[in-house]
Design an enzyme around this catalytic site. Structure first.
Site, short mmCIF file in Angstrom:
data_model
loop_
_atom_site.label_atom_id
_atom_site.label_comp_id
_atom_site.label_asym_id
_atom_site.label_seq_id
_atom_site.Cartn_x
_atom_site.Cartn_y
_atom_site.Cartn_z
N GLY A 10 23.85 19.79 9.09
CA GLY A 10 23.05 20.22 8.00
C GLY A 10 23.49 21.37 7.19
O GLY A 10 24.39 22.11 7.49
N GLN A 11 22.73 21.84 6.15
CA GLN A 11 23.14 22.78 5.20
C GLN A 11 23.19 23.94 6.10
O GLN A 11 24.20 24.72 6.00
CB GLN A 11 22.11 23.04 4.08
CG GLN A 11 21.79 21.93 3.21
CD GLN A 11 20.99 22.09 2.13
OE1 GLN A 11 21.33 22.54 1.10
NE2 GLN A 11 19.72 21.63 2.08
N LEU A 36 16.79 14.57 18.37
CA LEU A 36 15.31 15.26 18.68
C LEU A 36 14.37 14.41 18.79
O LEU A 36 13.48 14.90 19.23
CB LEU A 36 15.28 16.34 17.57
CG LEU A 36 16.07 17.65 17.33
CD1 LEU A 36 15.54 18.50 16.23
CD2 LEU A 36 16.48 18.12 18.74
N TYR A 124 5.48 16.39 5.50
CA TYR A 124 6.42 17.16 6.22
C TYR A 124 5.93 18.52 6.36
O TYR A 124 6.30 19.18 7.43
CB TYR A 124 7.59 17.29 4.94
CG TYR A 124 8.64 18.51 4.97
CD1 TYR A 124 9.62 18.39 5.72
CD2 TYR A 124 8.48 19.65 4.30
CE1 TYR A 124 10.66 19.40 6.22
CE2 TYR A 124 9.42 20.56 4.31
CZ TYR A 124 10.47 20.51 5.55
OH TYR A 124 11.39 21.54 5.56
N1 LIG Z 1 16.17 22.23 2.71
C1 LIG Z 1 15.04 23.06 2.09
O1 LIG Z 1 15.02 22.97 1.08
C2 LIG Z 1 14.40 23.56 3.32
C3 LIG Z 1 13.39 24.32 2.99
C4 LIG Z 1 12.68 25.30 3.78
C5 LIG Z 1 12.86 25.28 4.91
N2 LIG Z 1 13.79 24.24 5.35
C6 LIG Z 1 14.16 24.14 6.99
O2 LIG Z 1 15.38 24.75 7.35
C7 LIG Z 1 15.77 24.05 8.27
C8 LIG Z 1 17.41 23.52 7.97
O3 LIG Z 1 17.25 22.63 6.78
P1 LIG Z 1 18.55 21.96 6.02
O4 LIG Z 1 18.16 22.04 4.67
O5 LIG Z 1 19.52 22.85 6.68
O6 LIG Z 1 18.50 20.71 6.68
P2 LIG Z 1 19.38 19.46 6.30
O7 LIG Z 1 20.56 19.86 5.56
O8 LIG Z 1 18.51 18.46 5.94
O9 LIG Z 1 20.01 19.32 7.78
C9 LIG Z 1 19.09 18.80 8.74
C10 LIG Z 1 19.97 18.31 9.93
O10 LIG Z 1 19.10 17.61 10.91
C11 LIG Z 1 19.72 16.85 11.58
N3 LIG Z 1 18.60 15.89 12.10
C12 LIG Z 1 17.64 15.07 11.45
N4 LIG Z 1 17.18 14.44 12.31
C13 LIG Z 1 17.74 14.57 13.64
C14 LIG Z 1 17.17 14.03 14.73
N5 LIG Z 1 16.43 13.30 15.13
N6 LIG Z 1 18.13 14.49 15.87
C15 LIG Z 1 19.01 15.56 15.69
N7 LIG Z 1 19.33 15.90 14.36
C16 LIG Z 1 18.64 15.39 13.30
C17 LIG Z 1 20.26 16.04 10.34
O11 LIG Z 1 21.25 15.13 10.52
P3 LIG Z 1 21.93 14.03 9.78
O12 LIG Z 1 22.84 15.00 8.73
O13 LIG Z 1 22.40 12.99 10.54
O14 LIG Z 1 20.70 13.34 8.90
C18 LIG Z 1 20.92 17.17 9.67
O15 LIG Z 1 22.05 17.48 10.05
C19 LIG Z 1 14.85 23.07 8.67
O16 LIG Z 1 14.31 23.47 9.62
C20 LIG Z 1 14.08 22.71 7.31
O17 LIG Z 1 12.62 22.36 7.50
C21 LIG Z 1 14.73 23.48 4.38
#
Ligand SMILES: NC(=O)c1ccc[n+]([C@@H]2O[C@H](COP(=O)([O-])OP(=O)(O)OC[C@H]3O[C@@H](n4cnc5c(N)ncnc54)[C@H](OP(=O)(O)O)[C@@H]3O)[C@@H](O)[C@H]2O)c1
Length: 290
Positions: A10-11, A36, A124
């Site tokens: 992920g990011q 997860l 969400y």
């Molecule tokens: N993105 C935003 O704007 C944002 C804003 C506020 C807070 N956050 C929080 O920051 C954190 C990181 O966000 P991010 O943007 O880096 O997320 P992201 O880029 O969407 O990456 C999420 C990762 O979680 C993996 N994932 C999803 N479902 C899964 C499962 N069932 N088992 C194992 N892995 C799984 C995804 O795998 P795949 O690549 O296979 O899908 C991906 O690698 C999260 O807690 C998010 O809620 C994000």
């Protein structure tokens, strides 16, 4: 220090793996090995690795799709962090977990502080709030970092969407009445790495807001991206009502990061500065004027 990292593709997870690997032992299983939504895999990963620190950077992050599949969002964003928390307590590990600005309803007119009551308005946000509560209820040592509007050069995010649409369309229409702070995933990962040592030493625990400084609307963010990229595609401002989406979003989701700054002198840069570095690094910024 031995770290079990989820969400390595992920990011934020990808940046964490890159930053932490040279200085710690990082075990970052593929999603297929640590899904997860499969509780037994979580239990067995923690018990076999026995980490000092668990960083949960995986999450169900598709805000609109969560409206159609709230059970999966709850499983990944609420039940799984609860299991990770129970297992952290069992092996004596600290858990660092990320949460979101979308736990708030957006009706406040100033930046949200940690004490503000959450009131999510989409599936969400509800699932992420349940995740926070499950961790807090578990009694494990934990650090929950709420961040906002995360972008980077990988995965699905607003920055990459705007760059693509600006190539495909003659004009972009972007919502101008939702305010937040665009936060570079690199900044969150760097700050997490800085906190990790203090956290494992028992000095940093609790729930904190950690977002870029400043604020803008999605439209302001889009214009800044295209200006920095020297794209001439115009961006027209529209209202949320003109851009219906399956999930409702808070009108104001600016997070105040004052508490984390006061406690650890830790502050993320102004959002425009990080955006400019991110684009320059990817060779997507306009050449500097002489
Ligand atoms: N993105 C935003 O704007 C944002 C804003 C506020 C807070 N956050 C929080 O920051 C954190 C990181 O966000 P991010 O943007 O880096 O997320 P992201 O880029 O969407 O990456 C999420 C990762 O979680 C993996 N994932 C999803 N479902 C899964 C499962 N069932 N088992 C194992 N892995 C799984 C995804 O795998 P795949 O690549 O296979 O899908 C991906 O690698 C999260 O807690 C998010 O809620 C994000």
């Amino acid at each position: 220090m031995k770290i079990l990292l989820t969400g390595k593709d992920g990011q934020i997870g990808w940046e964490l793996a890159r930053i932490l690997a040279p200085i710690c032992e990082v075990i970052a299983p593929e999603r297929a090995a640590l899904d997860l939504s499969v509780p037994e895999q979580i239990v067995s990963a923690v018990r076999s690795v026995r980490p000092d620190l668990i960083i949960n950077a995986a999450a169900y992050t598709n805000v609109d799709r969560a409206e159609a599949e709230p059970e999966i969002a709850m499983q990944v964003n609420a039940a799984a962090p609860g299991i990770l928390a129970d297992e952290s307590r069992r092996v004596g590990a600290l858990l660092i977990h990320y949460s979101t600005d979308y736990v708030f309803d957006g009706t406040k007119s100033t930046p949200y502080v940690e004490e503000d009551p959450p009131n999510p308005i989409n599936a969400y946000g509800r699932s992420k709030l349940e995740g926070e509560r499950a961790i807090q209820a578990s009694g494990c040592r934990h650090l929950i970092l709420r961040t906002s509007w995360v972008y980077g050069m990988r995965g699905r995010n607003f920055l990459l969407t705007i760059l693509r649409l600006a190539r495909e369309l003659p004009e972009l229409k972007v919502v101008d009445d939702q305010i937040g702070a665009p936060t570079w995933c690199r900044d969150v990962a760097t700050a997490t790495a800085q906190l990790a040592h203090q956290a494992v030493g028992g000095m940093a625990e609790g729930l904190y807001h950690l977002a870029a400084a400043g604020e803008t609307s999605w439209c302001g963010f889009a214009r800044a991206i295209l200006r920095a990229h020297a794209s001439e595609t115009p961006v027209r401002s529209i209202t949320t009502a003109e851009y219906p989406t399956p999930a409702r979003r808070p009108a104001n989701s600016v997070l105040s990061s004052a508490m984390i700054r006061a406690r650890w002198n830790l502050a993320l840069p102004q959002w425009q500065d990080s955006l400019s570095i991110c684009l320059r690094e990817a060779n997507l910024a306009a050449p500097a004027r002489r």
